[in-house]
Design a protein around this motif. Structure first.
Motif, short mmCIF file in Angstrom:
data_model
loop_
_atom_site.label_atom_id
_atom_site.label_comp_id
_atom_site.label_asym_id
_atom_site.label_seq_id
_atom_site.Cartn_x
_atom_site.Cartn_y
_atom_site.Cartn_z
N LEU A 210 4.62 -6.24 -4.73
CA LEU A 210 4.17 -6.48 -3.35
C LEU A 210 2.65 -6.49 -3.20
O LEU A 210 2.11 -7.40 -2.55
CB LEU A 210 4.80 -5.47 -2.39
N PRO A 211 1.90 -5.54 -3.77
CA PRO A 211 0.45 -5.57 -3.56
C PRO A 211 -0.24 -6.81 -4.15
O PRO A 211 -1.29 -7.22 -3.66
CB PRO A 211 -0.04 -4.29 -4.27
N THR A 212 0.35 -7.40 -5.20
CA THR A 212 -0.28 -8.55 -5.84
C THR A 212 0.25 -9.89 -5.34
O THR A 212 -0.52 -10.84 -5.12
CB THR A 212 -0.10 -8.48 -7.36
N ILE A 213 1.54 -10.00 -5.12
CA ILE A 213 2.13 -11.27 -4.70
C ILE A 213 2.18 -11.41 -3.18
O ILE A 213 2.06 -12.51 -2.64
CB ILE A 213 3.56 -11.42 -5.29
N HIS A 214 2.36 -10.29 -2.46
CA HIS A 214 2.47 -10.32 -1.00
C HIS A 214 1.45 -9.40 -0.35
O HIS A 214 1.81 -8.50 0.42
CB HIS A 214 3.87 -9.87 -0.56
N PRO A 215 0.16 -9.56 -0.60
CA PRO A 215 -0.81 -8.60 -0.02
C PRO A 215 -0.82 -8.60 1.50
O PRO A 215 -1.15 -7.58 2.13
CB PRO A 215 -2.15 -9.08 -0.58
N GLU A 216 -0.42 -9.73 2.13
CA GLU A 216 -0.44 -9.82 3.59
C GLU A 216 0.56 -8.85 4.23
O GLU A 216 0.36 -8.39 5.37
CB GLU A 216 -0.12 -11.24 4.05
N LEU A 217 1.66 -8.54 3.53
CA LEU A 217 2.68 -7.67 4.10
C LEU A 217 2.17 -6.26 4.29
O LEU A 217 2.71 -5.51 5.11
CB LEU A 217 3.92 -7.66 3.20
N ALA A 218 1.14 -5.87 3.54
CA ALA A 218 0.66 -4.49 3.59
C ALA A 218 0.08 -4.12 4.95
O ALA A 218 -0.11 -2.93 5.23
CB ALA A 218 -0.41 -4.29 2.51
N THR A 219 -0.18 -5.10 5.80
CA THR A 219 -0.75 -4.80 7.12
C THR A 219 0.32 -4.37 8.12
O THR A 219 -0.03 -3.84 9.19
CB THR A 219 -1.50 -6.03 7.67
N ALA A 247 1.10 0.28 8.45
CA ALA A 247 0.35 -0.32 7.35
C ALA A 247 0.51 0.50 6.08
O ALA A 247 0.88 1.68 6.11
CB ALA A 247 -1.12 -0.44 7.73
N THR A 248 0.23 -0.12 4.95
CA THR A 248 0.37 0.55 3.67
C THR A 248 -0.52 1.77 3.57
O THR A 248 -1.65 1.80 4.09
CB THR A 248 0.04 -0.42 2.52
#
Length: 449
Positions: A210-219, A247-248
């Motif tokens: 998730l942090p590398t492929i979907h960084p936008e989701l962390a918000t 948020a993450t």
């Protein structure tokens, strides 16, 4: 990978032990492995074939092509749904050639044999020209098991597989409060892709990417490892709970980030009041949803837990089906094998939404769509520029390069983190079913056990 403990957090009583079988490349690249899957795996699992909403009248048909097989599901006079292999018992022609059909008779285009909705032969040319007499009423389409859960229709080729609700356990119980029965499939997308079906299954069995492929989701989704709960069930399925509307914790946010700030405003919560304490906005949104949800038409909120109101429940169902639940959306993500090429698969992405009085459109992974059955249906080839949904596109983006890398002599087998233990178990279950035995254990890093 044979360590049993680590930093990842598994639900109490749902941290299954693994053997540490090696996960090497041939299971993704070998035609021999693929043939063993066709023989030992796919006939012995339940397959999601359709949604109940597709069957409005007696005789309505939905076809599901799966690798070399084809199955048709047909609504009966009593409202039930039965399934049959899509093959004429006369000389093997496929009877139904389109994805959907309707009518009183199912007619084979080759010689005009006709079957009723129960799969019984009712009309043939020259009925008196058969050695055993008129075959009508005696010959039937070959039936396969067919059962429903919520809005979904499943079929299975093996009589010894447990009933559907038992097979799906514990998901029917864990998802009961969402009220999925009347949810509407708005988006129905699929594509051909150039990688093995298991590559995406591995991807959905971990959140490490998730942090590398979907960084936008962390918000707006907390992908922090201590805040994520994994589970592995006796049935072979796995799951992951991730805190939503938060948020993450992998990084610090002084102000509530976008789009979480807009989500808060949509529920009359002022995000500026949570500057410096963004982690508290999740509880504020829970309270707002409890207070405002029913009057906005979200009648299903009344039955949900606080966790279900804001979090994401990611369910990976063995072997090839993923269901991701949030309070306002159910995503179905599935990969199915190519009929002949282990380096190819079919990826499918459905999205269902609860019916809300007065709501005309919903936000989907490909933009706003009407809140109506199959508002968007399409099949494409991955890489042709047609989106399968922003997050799905990101997941698929790694598939081709991974398939290419798995063909390298330099790849010796997977090296997994503890949070990827669900991948390990997935492949060990495959070994048991497909091969009938474990593979050699993966040597631990640094010689540790």
């Amino acid at each position: 990978m044979n360590v049993q403990t680590g930093a990842a957090r598994y639900a109490q009583g749902q941290d299954q032990e693994v053997r540490g079988d090696q996960i090497t490349a041939e299971r993704y690249t070998s035609r021999e492995w693929m043939e063993k899957e066709f023989q030992n795996l796919w006939p012995k699992v339940w397959h999601l074939g359709a949604v109940v909403a597709e069957f409005e009248e007696e005789g309505d048909i939905v076809r599901h092509n799966f690798a070399n097989e084809s199955v048709i599901m047909v609504r009966q006079a009593d409202g039930s749904i039965r399934a049959f292999f899509n093959v004429c018992p006369h000389r093997g022609n496929r009877v139904v050639l389109g994805d959907q059909g309707m009518g009183e008779r199912i007619t084979c285009a080759y010689h005009g044999w006709q079957f009723d909705s129960s799969g019984t032969l009712v009309n043939v040319q020259d009925p008196d020209d058969f050695p055993g007499g008129n075959p009508c009423g005696k010959v039937h389409l070959t039936e396969v098991r067919c059962e429903t859960w919520g809005p979904f229709v499943f079929w299975c080729m093996d009589d010894d597989v447990p009933p559907l609700l038992e097979w799906l356990s514990p998901y029917p119980e864990k998802l009961a409060e969402y009220g999925l029965e009347n949810w509407v499939r708005v988006m129905n997308l699929s594509c051909d892709a150039e990688f093995n079906w298991k590559i995406v299954r591995d991807n959905f069995n971990e959140s490490y990417h998730l942090p590398t492929i979907h960084p936008e989701l962390a918000t707006f989704i907390n992908d922090g490892l201590p805040d994520t709960e994994f589970a592995m069930y006796d049935s072979g399925h796995n799951s992951m709970w991730m805190k939503g509307h938060q948020a993450t914790t992998r990084q610090h946010f002084e102000a509530v980030p976008t789009p979480l700030d807009d989500i808060a405003r949509a529920w009359d919560v002022d995000p500026d009041e949570y500057n410096g304490r963004t982690e508290d906005i999740r509880e504020a949104i829970i309270e707002a949803k409890r207070r405002l949800g029913p009057e906005r038409g979200f009648t299903n909120y009344d039955d949900m837990t606080d966790q279900q109101l804001v979090d994401y429940f990611h369910c990976t169902m063995f072997p090839n089906l993923t269901l991701t639940m949030s309070p306002e959306q159910c995503q179905i993500l599935r990969t199915e094998p190519h009929p002949t090429d282990p380096a190819k698969c079919v990826f499918q992405h459905w999205c269902l939404y609860p019916p809300v009085e007065g709501m005309e459109t919903v936000v989907t992974p490909i933009g706003d769509l009407p809140l109506e059955h199959d508002a968007e249906v399409r099949h494409s080839v991955y890489g042709d520029g047609v989106s399968l949904g922003f997050v799905a596109d990101q997941d698929l983006s790694i598939g081709t390069s991974q398939q290419q890398g798995l063909n390298s002599r330099g790849f010796k087998g997977c090296i997994l983190t503890y949070q990827e233990k669900r991948i390990q178990r997935f492949h060990e279950l495959l070994n048991d079913m497909v091969l009938g035995h474990p593979t050699e254990p993966q040597p631990p890093i640094g010689g540790e056990s």
